[in-house]
Design a protein around this motif. Structure first.
Motif, PDB file in Angstrom:
ATOM      1  N   ALA A  12      -1.789 -49.127  14.922  1.00  0.00           N
ATOM      2  CA  ALA A  12      -1.982 -47.735  15.319  1.00  0.00           C
ATOM      3  C   ALA A  12      -0.874 -46.874  14.728  1.00  0.00           C
ATOM      4  O   ALA A  12       0.275 -47.276  14.660  1.00  0.00           O
ATOM      5  CB  ALA A  12      -1.976 -47.629  16.845  1.00  0.00           C
ATOM      6  N   ALA A  13      -1.252 -45.688  14.300  1.00  0.00           N
ATOM      7  CA  ALA A  13      -0.274 -44.725  13.798  1.00  0.00           C
ATOM      8  C   ALA A  13       0.311 -43.967  14.986  1.00  0.00           C
ATOM      9  O   ALA A  13      -0.421 -43.537  15.877  1.00  0.00           O
ATOM     10  CB  ALA A  13      -0.952 -43.752  12.840  1.00  0.00           C
ATOM     11  N   VAL A  14       1.612 -43.819  15.000  1.00  0.00           N
ATOM     12  CA  VAL A  14       2.279 -43.017  16.021  1.00  0.00           C
ATOM     13  C   VAL A  14       2.567 -41.667  15.393  1.00  0.00           C
ATOM     14  O   VAL A  14       3.178 -41.587  14.324  1.00  0.00           O
ATOM     15  CB  VAL A  14       3.577 -43.700  16.503  1.00  0.00           C
ATOM     16  N   ARG A  15       2.105 -40.613  16.050  1.00  0.00           N
ATOM     17  CA  ARG A  15       2.285 -39.267  15.518  1.00  0.00           C
ATOM     18  C   ARG A  15       2.419 -38.275  16.658  1.00  0.00           C
ATOM     19  O   ARG A  15       2.078 -38.570  17.794  1.00  0.00           O
ATOM     20  CB  ARG A  15       1.120 -38.888  14.620  1.00  0.00           C
ATOM     21  N   ARG A  16       2.909 -37.101  16.311  1.00  0.00           N
ATOM     22  CA  ARG A  16       2.975 -36.009  17.282  1.00  0.00           C
ATOM     23  C   ARG A  16       1.566 -35.617  17.696  1.00  0.00           C
ATOM     24  O   ARG A  16       0.652 -35.598  16.881  1.00  0.00           O
ATOM     25  CB  ARG A  16       3.664 -34.800  16.666  1.00  0.00           C
ATOM     26  N   ALA A  17       1.436 -35.293  18.967  1.00  0.00           N
ATOM     27  CA  ALA A  17       0.142 -34.840  19.469  1.00  0.00           C
ATOM     28  C   ALA A  17      -0.179 -33.455  18.917  1.00  0.00           C
ATOM     29  O   ALA A  17       0.723 -32.653  18.645  1.00  0.00           O
ATOM     30  CB  ALA A  17       0.150 -34.811  20.988  1.00  0.00           C
ATOM     31  N   ARG A  18      -1.467 -33.200  18.781  1.00  0.00           N
ATOM     32  CA  ARG A  18      -1.985 -31.916  18.315  1.00  0.00           C
ATOM     33  C   ARG A  18      -2.889 -31.337  19.401  1.00  0.00           C
ATOM     34  O   ARG A  18      -3.305 -32.060  20.309  1.00  0.00           O
ATOM     35  CB  ARG A  18      -2.776 -32.109  17.032  1.00  0.00           C
ATOM     36  N   PRO A  19      -3.234 -30.066  19.316  1.00  0.00           N
ATOM     37  CA  PRO A  19      -4.109 -29.479  20.339  1.00  0.00           C
ATOM     38  C   PRO A  19      -5.403 -30.277  20.567  1.00  0.00           C
ATOM     39  O   PRO A  19      -5.830 -30.426  21.716  1.00  0.00           O
ATOM     40  CB  PRO A  19      -4.395 -28.073  19.806  1.00  0.00           C
ATOM     41  N   ALA A  20      -5.977 -30.806  19.531  1.00  0.00           N
ATOM     42  CA  ALA A  20      -7.221 -31.577  19.684  1.00  0.00           C
ATOM     43  C   ALA A  20      -7.018 -32.871  20.469  1.00  0.00           C
ATOM     44  O   ALA A  20      -7.991 -33.463  20.947  1.00  0.00           O
ATOM     45  CB  ALA A  20      -7.802 -31.888  18.299  1.00  0.00           C
ATOM     46  N   ASP A  21      -5.763 -33.306  20.613  1.00  0.00           N
ATOM     47  CA  ASP A  21      -5.462 -34.537  21.349  1.00  0.00           C
ATOM     48  C   ASP A  21      -5.340 -34.330  22.852  1.00  0.00           C
ATOM     49  O   ASP A  21      -5.227 -35.308  23.598  1.00  0.00           O
ATOM     50  CB  ASP A  21      -4.147 -35.159  20.843  1.00  0.00           C
ATOM     51  N   VAL A  22      -5.327 -33.102  23.326  1.00  0.00           N
ATOM     52  CA  VAL A  22      -5.081 -32.844  24.744  1.00  0.00           C
ATOM     53  C   VAL A  22      -6.058 -33.601  25.644  1.00  0.00           C
ATOM     54  O   VAL A  22      -5.625 -34.243  26.614  1.00  0.00           O
ATOM     55  CB  VAL A  22      -5.033 -31.333  25.050  1.00  0.00           C
ATOM     56  N   HIS A  50      -5.941 -34.953  35.912  1.00  0.00           N
ATOM     57  CA  HIS A  50      -7.215 -34.243  35.767  1.00  0.00           C
ATOM     58  C   HIS A  50      -7.106 -32.781  36.173  1.00  0.00           C
ATOM     59  O   HIS A  50      -7.790 -31.928  35.598  1.00  0.00           O
ATOM     60  CB  HIS A  50      -8.304 -34.933  36.588  1.00  0.00           C
ATOM     61  N   THR A  51      -6.252 -32.470  37.146  1.00  0.00           N
ATOM     62  CA  THR A  51      -6.158 -31.089  37.620  1.00  0.00           C
ATOM     63  C   THR A  51      -5.094 -30.266  36.899  1.00  0.00           C
ATOM     64  O   THR A  51      -5.244 -29.055  36.773  1.00  0.00           O
ATOM     65  CB  THR A  51      -5.905 -31.043  39.145  1.00  0.00           C
ATOM     66  N   HIS A  52      -4.032 -30.913  36.425  1.00  0.00           N
ATOM     67  CA  HIS A  52      -2.923 -30.172  35.815  1.00  0.00           C
ATOM     68  C   HIS A  52      -2.552 -30.649  34.409  1.00  0.00           C
ATOM     69  O   HIS A  52      -1.771 -29.987  33.734  1.00  0.00           O
ATOM     70  CB  HIS A  52      -1.672 -30.278  36.700  1.00  0.00           C
ATOM     71  N   GLY A  53      -3.044 -31.794  34.004  1.00  0.00           N
ATOM     72  CA  GLY A  53      -2.610 -32.403  32.748  1.00  0.00           C
ATOM     73  C   GLY A  53      -2.877 -31.562  31.512  1.00  0.00           C
ATOM     74  O   GLY A  53      -1.999 -31.410  30.657  1.00  0.00           O
ATOM     75  N   ALA A  54      -4.078 -30.999  31.390  1.00  0.00           N
ATOM     76  CA  ALA A  54      -4.407 -30.233  30.182  1.00  0.00           C
ATOM     77  C   ALA A  54      -3.454 -29.056  30.011  1.00  0.00           C
ATOM     78  O   ALA A  54      -2.930 -28.824  28.915  1.00  0.00           O
ATOM     79  CB  ALA A  54      -5.854 -29.756  30.235  1.00  0.00           C
ATOM     80  N   GLU A  55      -3.193 -28.348  31.099  1.00  0.00           N
ATOM     81  CA  GLU A  55      -2.274 -27.202  31.035  1.00  0.00           C
ATOM     82  C   GLU A  55      -0.862 -27.676  30.677  1.00  0.00           C
ATOM     83  O   GLU A  55      -0.192 -27.077  29.836  1.00  0.00           O
ATOM     84  CB  GLU A  55      -2.265 -26.478  32.380  1.00  0.00           C
ATOM     85  N   ARG A  56      -0.419 -28.732  31.302  1.00  0.00           N
ATOM     86  CA  ARG A  56       0.944 -29.242  31.071  1.00  0.00           C
ATOM     87  C   ARG A  56       1.107 -29.743  29.638  1.00  0.00           C
ATOM     88  O   ARG A  56       2.096 -29.450  28.976  1.00  0.00           O
ATOM     89  CB  ARG A  56       1.228 -30.366  32.074  1.00  0.00           C
ATOM     90  N   PHE A  57       0.122 -30.524  29.152  1.00  0.00           N
ATOM     91  CA  PHE A  57       0.218 -31.037  27.784  1.00  0.00           C
ATOM     92  C   PHE A  57       0.114 -29.915  26.764  1.00  0.00           C
ATOM     93  O   PHE A  57       0.855 -29.894  25.780  1.00  0.00           O
ATOM     94  CB  PHE A  57      -0.850 -32.103  27.519  1.00  0.00           C
ATOM     95  N   THR A  58      -0.776 -28.971  26.974  1.00  0.00           N
ATOM     96  CA  THR A  58      -0.912 -27.849  26.043  1.00  0.00           C
ATOM     97  C   THR A  58       0.401 -27.081  25.950  1.00  0.00           C
ATOM     98  O   THR A  58       0.844 -26.734  24.848  1.00  0.00           O
ATOM     99  CB  THR A  58      -2.063 -26.925  26.478  1.00  0.00           C
ATOM    100  N   ALA A  59       1.041 -26.827  27.090  1.00  0.00           N
ATOM    101  CA  ALA A  59       2.315 -26.107  27.090  1.00  0.00           C
ATOM    102  C   ALA A  59       3.405 -26.905  26.374  1.00  0.00           C
ATOM    103  O   ALA A  59       4.305 -26.331  25.774  1.00  0.00           O
ATOM    104  CB  ALA A  59       2.745 -25.806  28.524  1.00  0.00           C
ATOM    105  N   GLY A  60       3.329 -28.216  26.420  1.00  0.00           N
ATOM    106  CA  GLY A  60       4.351 -29.050  25.807  1.00  0.00           C
ATOM    107  C   GLY A  60       4.246 -29.207  24.311  1.00  0.00           C
ATOM    108  O   GLY A  60       5.221 -29.610  23.659  1.00  0.00           O
ATOM    109  N   LEU A  61       3.101 -28.889  23.744  1.00  0.00           N
ATOM    110  CA  LEU A  61       2.907 -29.099  22.307  1.00  0.00           C
ATOM    111  C   LEU A  61       3.898 -28.305  21.463  1.00  0.00           C
ATOM    112  O   LEU A  61       4.355 -28.788  20.425  1.00  0.00           O
ATOM    113  CB  LEU A  61       1.477 -28.749  21.902  1.00  0.00           C
ATOM    114  N   ASP A  62       4.224 -27.093  21.890  1.00  0.00           N
ATOM    115  CA  ASP A  62       5.116 -26.231  21.112  1.00  0.00           C
ATOM    116  C   ASP A  62       6.503 -26.083  21.716  1.00  0.00           C
ATOM    117  O   ASP A  62       7.294 -25.272  21.245  1.00  0.00           O
ATOM    118  CB  ASP A  62       4.480 -24.840  20.947  1.00  0.00           C
ATOM    119  N   ASP A  63       6.794 -26.854  22.751  1.00  0.00           N
ATOM    120  CA  ASP A  63       8.092 -26.772  23.413  1.00  0.00           C
ATOM    121  C   ASP A  63       9.073 -27.693  22.691  1.00  0.00           C
ATOM    122  O   ASP A  63       8.883 -28.908  22.672  1.00  0.00           O
ATOM    123  CB  ASP A  63       7.940 -27.191  24.877  1.00  0.00           C
TER     124      ASP A  63
END
Length: 164
Positions: A12-22, A50-63
């Motif tokens: 498996a390739a290890v890479r930074r997450a992208r928006p499509a990975d959320v 399921h309730t907070h993950g998408a928001e939390r991960f999306t916010a973390g992509l550019d932090d």
């Protein structure tokens, strides 16, 4: 065919997450919560991803203080790692990188995917100027403790708890 697909050619390739990975990050985090906290800690809301993950991960992509990695095998996310880096308080004035969560799907374990995720985290932590790396694991999760010890982590503090 091997019993452990991750041992097959083409790790498996290890890479930074992208928006499509959320969505895959949410699914991976939900699997971690169910397998780990769900079995060991009745105080954890196992539905949190399921309730907070998408928001939390999306916010973390550019932090810049957060790291979100995925392990990608042929376009399929088979695991993730989330981490942060922060300056310590005046009492402990060191920059600390904290590995917040790590998960690899069970059928892809034993192929060094987890180790590659940790290596990428530690490289990132050094690049951020961190002087210490930390991770927590449930005391009852002997497999996780052994994994982290094999990857250079050792006991630092012990938190004792009591339900009230």
């Amino acid at each position: 065919m091997t019993d452990h697909p991750d041992e097959a050619p083409g790790p498996a390739a290890v890479r930074r997450a992208r928006p499509a990975d959320v969505p895959a990050l949410v699914a991976s985090s939900a699997a971690l919560f169910a397998e780990d906290a769900g079995a060991r800690d009745a105080t954890v809301d196992v539905n949190w991803p399921h309730t907070h993950g998408a928001e939390r991960f999306t916010a973390g992509l550019d932090d810049p203080a957060r790291l979100l990695l995925v392990a990608d095998r042929a376009g399929e996310v088979i695991g993730h790692l989330a981490g942060t880096v922060a300056d310590g308080p005046a009492m402990r004035p060191v920059k600390v990188a904290t590995l917040l969560s790590l998960y690899v799907r069970p059928r892809h374990r034993r192929g060094r995917t987890g180790e590659r995720l940790v290596d990428a985290f530690l490289d990132w932590a050094r690049e951020q100027g961190a002087q210490q790396a930390e991770v927590t694991a449930y005391a009852a999760n002997a497999d996780a403790i052994r994994f982290y010890e094999r990857n250079g982590f050792g006991p630092s503090t012990l938190t004792l708890g009591q339900p009230l």
